[in-house]
Design a protein around this motif. Structure first.
Motif, short mmCIF file in Angstrom:
data_model
loop_
_atom_site.label_atom_id
_atom_site.label_comp_id
_atom_site.label_asym_id
_atom_site.label_seq_id
_atom_site.Cartn_x
_atom_site.Cartn_y
_atom_site.Cartn_z
N VAL A 94 0.78 -1.37 -0.16
CA VAL A 94 -0.22 -0.23 0.16
C VAL A 94 0.64 1.33 -0.08
O VAL A 94 2.17 1.33 0.62
N GLN A 95 0.44 2.91 -1.41
CA GLN A 95 1.37 3.54 -0.78
C GLN A 95 0.32 4.08 0.38
O GLN A 95 -0.69 4.95 0.52
N VAL A 96 1.57 4.95 1.46
CA VAL A 96 0.60 5.62 2.12
C VAL A 96 1.65 6.95 2.25
O VAL A 96 2.90 7.36 2.27
N ASP A 97 0.76 7.98 0.99
CA ASP A 97 1.21 9.38 1.88
C ASP A 97 0.56 10.21 2.59
O ASP A 97 -0.81 10.53 3.09
N VAL A 98 1.04 10.73 3.64
CA VAL A 98 1.02 12.04 3.95
C VAL A 98 1.25 13.71 4.40
O VAL A 98 2.24 13.94 3.72
N VAL A 99 0.30 13.70 5.09
CA VAL A 99 0.42 15.43 4.93
C VAL A 99 0.13 15.96 6.84
O VAL A 99 -0.41 15.45 7.67
N ARG A 100 1.35 15.75 7.02
CA ARG A 100 1.28 16.97 8.50
C ARG A 100 0.57 18.46 7.91
O ARG A 100 1.70 19.32 8.03
N GLY A 101 -0.27 18.39 8.62
CA GLY A 101 -1.61 19.20 8.36
C GLY A 101 -2.76 19.49 8.62
O GLY A 101 -2.87 18.29 8.40
N TRP A 102 -3.54 20.58 8.71
CA TRP A 102 -4.67 19.57 8.75
C TRP A 102 -4.98 20.22 8.06
O TRP A 102 -5.30 20.40 6.61
N PHE A 103 -6.66 19.86 7.34
CA PHE A 103 -7.19 19.48 6.18
C PHE A 103 -8.00 21.12 5.39
O PHE A 103 -8.19 21.86 6.25
N GLU A 104 -6.23 21.86 4.70
CA GLU A 104 -7.18 23.30 3.95
C GLU A 104 -8.31 22.92 3.12
O GLU A 104 -7.65 22.86 1.85
N GLU A 105 -9.34 23.92 3.10
CA GLU A 105 -9.88 23.62 2.00
C GLU A 105 -9.12 24.26 0.18
O GLU A 105 -9.89 23.94 -0.29
N LYS A 106 -8.41 25.22 0.40
CA LYS A 106 -8.41 25.68 -0.38
C LYS A 106 -7.54 25.05 -0.95
O LYS A 106 -6.84 25.03 -2.69
N LYS A 107 -5.94 23.86 -0.53
CA LYS A 107 -5.13 23.24 -0.98
C LYS A 107 -5.84 22.05 -1.15
O LYS A 107 -5.30 20.89 -2.33
N ALA A 108 -7.62 21.91 -1.27
CA ALA A 108 -8.02 20.31 -1.11
C ALA A 108 -7.63 19.78 -2.91
O ALA A 108 -7.62 18.56 -3.08
N PRO A 109 -8.03 20.36 -4.27
CA PRO A 109 -8.68 20.73 -5.52
C PRO A 109 -7.10 20.13 -5.52
O PRO A 109 -7.59 18.35 -6.39
N ASP A 110 -6.15 20.51 -5.50
CA ASP A 110 -4.83 19.56 -5.51
C ASP A 110 -4.12 18.29 -5.06
O ASP A 110 -4.22 16.93 -5.41
N ARG A 111 -4.89 18.49 -3.69
CA ARG A 111 -4.26 17.17 -3.20
C ARG A 111 -5.47 15.57 -3.08
O ARG A 111 -5.07 14.69 -2.88
N LEU A 112 -6.15 16.15 -2.97
CA LEU A 112 -7.33 14.77 -3.83
C LEU A 112 -7.43 14.80 -4.79
O LEU A 112 -8.46 14.09 -5.16
N ARG A 113 -6.80 15.17 -6.08
CA ARG A 113 -7.20 14.50 -7.33
C ARG A 113 -7.11 13.39 -7.39
O ARG A 113 -7.97 12.81 -8.19
N ASP A 114 -6.15 12.56 -7.17
CA ASP A 114 -6.10 11.18 -8.08
C ASP A 114 -7.06 10.39 -6.03
O ASP A 114 -7.60 9.26 -6.48
N VAL A 115 -7.84 11.05 -5.73
CA VAL A 115 -8.68 10.10 -4.53
C VAL A 115 -10.06 9.30 -5.68
O VAL A 115 -10.73 10.38 -5.97
N ASP A 116 -9.85 8.78 -4.63
CA ASP A 116 -11.51 8.17 -5.62
C ASP A 116 -12.86 8.34 -4.13
O ASP A 116 -13.98 8.70 -3.94
N LEU A 117 -12.37 8.60 -2.47
CA LEU A 117 -12.86 8.87 -1.83
C LEU A 117 -12.32 9.60 -0.42
O LEU A 117 -11.24 9.10 -0.16
N VAL A 118 -12.98 9.64 0.46
CA VAL A 118 -12.70 10.16 1.44
C VAL A 118 -13.43 10.01 2.94
O VAL A 118 -14.78 9.54 3.09
N CYS A 119 -12.77 9.90 4.05
CA CYS A 119 -13.44 9.40 4.97
C CYS A 119 -13.25 10.53 5.77
O CYS A 119 -11.73 10.89 6.15
N ASP A 120 -14.15 10.59 6.22
CA ASP A 120 -14.19 11.76 7.40
C ASP A 120 -14.09 11.54 8.93
O ASP A 120 -14.80 10.64 9.21
N ALA A 121 -12.46 11.41 9.47
CA ALA A 121 -12.34 11.32 11.17
C ALA A 121 -11.85 12.30 12.02
O ALA A 121 -10.18 12.27 12.00
N LEU A 122 -12.29 13.48 11.37
CA LEU A 122 -12.41 14.81 12.08
C LEU A 122 -12.49 14.58 13.88
O LEU A 122 -13.46 14.08 14.40
#
Lengths: 228, 74
Positions: A94-122
């Motif tokens: 499994v490839q595990v990429d990490v972001v050391r920071g909080w989820f930011e709305e403005k960076k989301a389009p770039d970071r979530l580009r290859d994502v198929d689904l999001v799990c909310d664990a906030l």
């Protein structure tokens, strides 16, 4: 490491085709604490090909009671990096990429580009509502869960549903601030989230769309409510 | 009129799980939660007969009210 038989016990719950779909999937887990740690652990074990973990915190002693990625040896370490190390030893396929920071709305389009689904664990109500908004803008399915004491809630929000904003848009700070979070509640709610996540990834119909499951581990009642 | 009130999660602590209440006509959601010492801001989800209701929603005979506190931890 490619190990023969790694997924043998996923059969026949998952077909070979399902397993392939999982290995070609990417899931973002937003929050890597009580819920997010267990979600990441299970998604890695079941064979989701790529995970993106978000969290801006480091492990503290008070995390040890419930957060699967926390150990006495990694107090002070970034949660996402500790998780990445553990998952590498669990399933290095499994490839595990990490972001050391909080989820930011403005960076989301770039970071979530290859994502198929999001799990909310906030762990805050406002950030959950924001995450749902971002997911809907990006046409991404969201599996959400929250916990407090003996209790939890979870469901699925597909683009346009606004389920999270309906459930978490009102009320003050969650009761977890006084009731805490014991070991068993995140484990249960994370497992339920992963079951819904897997269904969505393999193309099955999720059970909790337009609905939420109210989990009460004190009375052992699981009650489904429709979001009308 | 009679209204069934269901409490969930921490709202049950020191109160009850489900109770049938005899209330005066015209009682609103607020009129139910105030005697239970539940503040409006503590109420995250309020369903009347399964549909969203607000504090000022007036209840009818035979209604079922379900009240949930905010659960936001992760």
């Amino acid at each position: 490491m490619k190990l023969e038989g790694r997924y043998d016990r996923n059969k026949k719950t998952l077909s070979d085709e399902d397993q392939l779909k999982l290995s070609n999937s990417c899931v973002a887990i937003v929050g890597c604490g009580g819920l997010g740690g267990y979600i990441a652990e299970q998604l890695a074990r079941i064979g989701v090909g790529k995970l993106v973990l978000y969290d801006g915190d480091r492990f503290e002693v008070s995390n040890l009671n419930r957060q699967i990625m926390a150990t006495e040896l990694n107090i002070g370490q970034w949660k996402v990096e500790a998780a990445q190390e553990r998952l590498r030893s669990v399933n290095s396929e499994v490839q595990v990429d990490v972001v050391r920071g909080w989820f930011e709305e403005k960076k989301a389009p770039d970071r979530l580009r290859d994502v198929d689904l999001v799990c909310d664990a906030l762990d805050s109500r406002d950030s959950r509502v924001m995450l749902e908004r971002v997911c809907h803008q990006m046409e991404l399915p969201l599996v959400y869960a929250s916990i407090a004491g003996w209790f939890g809630q979870l469901g699925v929000s597909l683009p346009g549903d606004l389920s999270v904003s309906r459930l978490y848009g009102h009320g003050e700070k969650g009761v977890e601030s006084t009731w805490g979070n014991p070991a068993f509640t995140p484990a249960v709610l994370a497992s339920l989230s992963v079951a819904e996540t897997v269904k969505l990834l393999v193309g099955r119909t999720p059970s909790l769309r337009h609905a939420w499951l109210q989990v009460d581990l004190l009375s052992m009642e699981f009650e489904r409510f429709e979001i009308q | 009129m009679r209204v069934t009130v269901k409490l969930f999660a921490t709202f049950r602590d020191g109160r009850f799980k489900v109770e049938e209440m005899e209330l005066p006509e015209g009682t609103s959601v607020l009129g139910v939660i105030q005697p239970l010492n539940i503040k409006p801001e503590e109420l995250a989800i309020c369903l009347r007969n399964g549909k969203d209701a607000k504090e000022d929603t007036v209840l009818n005979d035979g209604d079922t009210l379900a009240l949930f506190p905010p659960v936001g931890g992760g």
